[in-house]
Design a protein around this motif. Structure first.
Motif, PDB file in Angstrom:
ATOM      1  N   LEU A  41      45.578  63.360  41.675  1.00 31.42           N
ATOM      2  CA  LEU A  41      46.566  62.559  41.152  1.00 31.42           C
ATOM      3  C   LEU A  41      48.037  62.877  41.594  1.00 31.42           C
ATOM      4  CD1 LEU A  41      45.323  63.523  37.529  1.00 31.42           C
ATOM      5  CD2 LEU A  41      45.390  61.529  38.732  1.00 31.42           C
ATOM      6  N   GLN A  70      48.147  60.846  44.906  1.00 33.33           N
ATOM      7  CA  GLN A  70      48.570  59.330  44.567  1.00 33.33           C
ATOM      8  C   GLN A  70      49.935  59.259  44.295  1.00 33.33           C
ATOM      9  OE1 GLN A  70      46.359  56.542  44.975  1.00 33.33           O
ATOM     10  NE2 GLN A  70      48.279  55.499  44.498  1.00 33.33           N
ATOM     11  N   ALA A  71      50.393  60.246  43.401  1.00 32.97           N
ATOM     12  CA  ALA A  71      52.061  59.759  42.958  1.00 32.97           C
ATOM     13  C   ALA A  71      52.902  59.898  44.319  1.00 32.97           C
ATOM     14  CB  ALA A  71      52.150  61.150  41.899  1.00 32.97           C
ATOM     15  N   THR A  91      52.498  56.642  46.251  1.00 37.13           N
ATOM     16  CA  THR A  91      53.023  55.735  45.332  1.00 37.13           C
ATOM     17  C   THR A  91      54.561  55.908  45.364  1.00 37.13           C
ATOM     18  OG1 THR A  91      51.122  55.653  43.997  1.00 37.13           O
ATOM     19  CG2 THR A  91      53.077  54.429  43.296  1.00 37.13           C
ATOM     20  N   LEU A 127      49.539  56.337  35.822  1.00 38.22           N
ATOM     21  CA  LEU A 127      49.006  57.520  36.493  1.00 38.22           C
ATOM     22  C   LEU A 127      49.452  58.819  35.784  1.00 38.22           C
ATOM     23  CD1 LEU A 127      47.635  58.628  39.117  1.00 38.22           C
ATOM     24  CD2 LEU A 127      50.279  58.835  39.832  1.00 38.22           C
ATOM     25  N   SER A 158      47.208  58.807  32.446  1.00 38.09           N
ATOM     26  CA  SER A 158      45.804  59.205  32.667  1.00 38.09           C
ATOM     27  C   SER A 158      45.654  60.538  33.061  1.00 38.09           C
ATOM     28  CB  SER A 158      45.509  58.291  33.918  1.00 38.09           C
ATOM     29  OG  SER A 158      45.611  56.823  33.744  1.00 38.09           O
ATOM     30  N   GLY A 159      46.686  61.090  33.623  1.00 38.97           N
ATOM     31  CA  GLY A 159      46.651  62.441  33.954  1.00 38.97           C
ATOM     32  C   GLY A 159      46.736  63.171  32.885  1.00 38.97           C
TER      33      GLY A 159
END
Length: 176
Positions: free
Chosen positions: A12, A15-16, A19, A30, A33-34
């Protein structure tokens, strides 16, 4: 060996970071969801209330650790929310460790970006403008509260990268 929660957290924050580098934004989906995933994993991990309190305490620790920089306009809201999500996974103690390491990494990133971007003077001027009232108050001088002057940004720092590196560093250090 990393456990499943740590692997999910690293994915996670990676991905952050990607992005944040690409779009200079960390998506709310994100973060949400996390947060939800962390809560579910904590609930599946054992007693219902002890893990839930760890989740809440970690979320609040991560959030309030980065909130002052957001209020001083030195950080974006997505970075604060990302740190809250990280805290939801790891709990308050590790959230503080990750946050402090992310502060150091973010500071190094900021200095490197200022040096490479050729905006050292503007950056130093902004630091002085923000810190001077705090210094005067620490020295005991009574000052009337005044709003922060509008200062020109010398560039954004992809703090998602610093948070991802800080998270990876603390998780790796725990497994050494």
């Amino acid at each position: 060996m990393l456990n499943a929660i740590e692997v999910i957290l690293i994915c996670l924050v990676a991905q952050a970071a990607v992005t944040d580098l690409a779009m200079r934004k960390i998506p709310n989906v994100l973060i949400l969801s996390g947060l939800l995933l962390a809560m579910i994993l904590h609930l599946l991990g054992g007693q219902p209330w002890a893990p839930l309190s760890q989740w809440l305490a970690g979320t609040l620790a991560g959030f309030f650790l980065f909130l002052p920089l957001y209020l001083l306009r030195g950080m974006a809201a997505g970075d604060v929310k990302l740190m809250a999500m990280v805290g939801a996974f790891v709990g308050p103690s590790a959230a503080v460790q990750i946050g402090l390491l992310a502060y150091v990494i973010g500071g190094v990133l900021a200095v490197l970006l200022l040096l490479c971007g050729g905006r050292r003077r503007e950056g130093w001027r902004n630091v002085v403008l923000v810190c001077k009232p705090l210094l005067w108050r620490l020295l005991g001088l009574p000052l009337a509260p005044v709003p922060l002057a509008s200062i020109a940004s010398v560039g954004g720092i992809p703090y998602g990268v610093a948070i991802a590196l800080g998270t990876s560093g603390v998780v790796a250090w725990a497994h050494r």
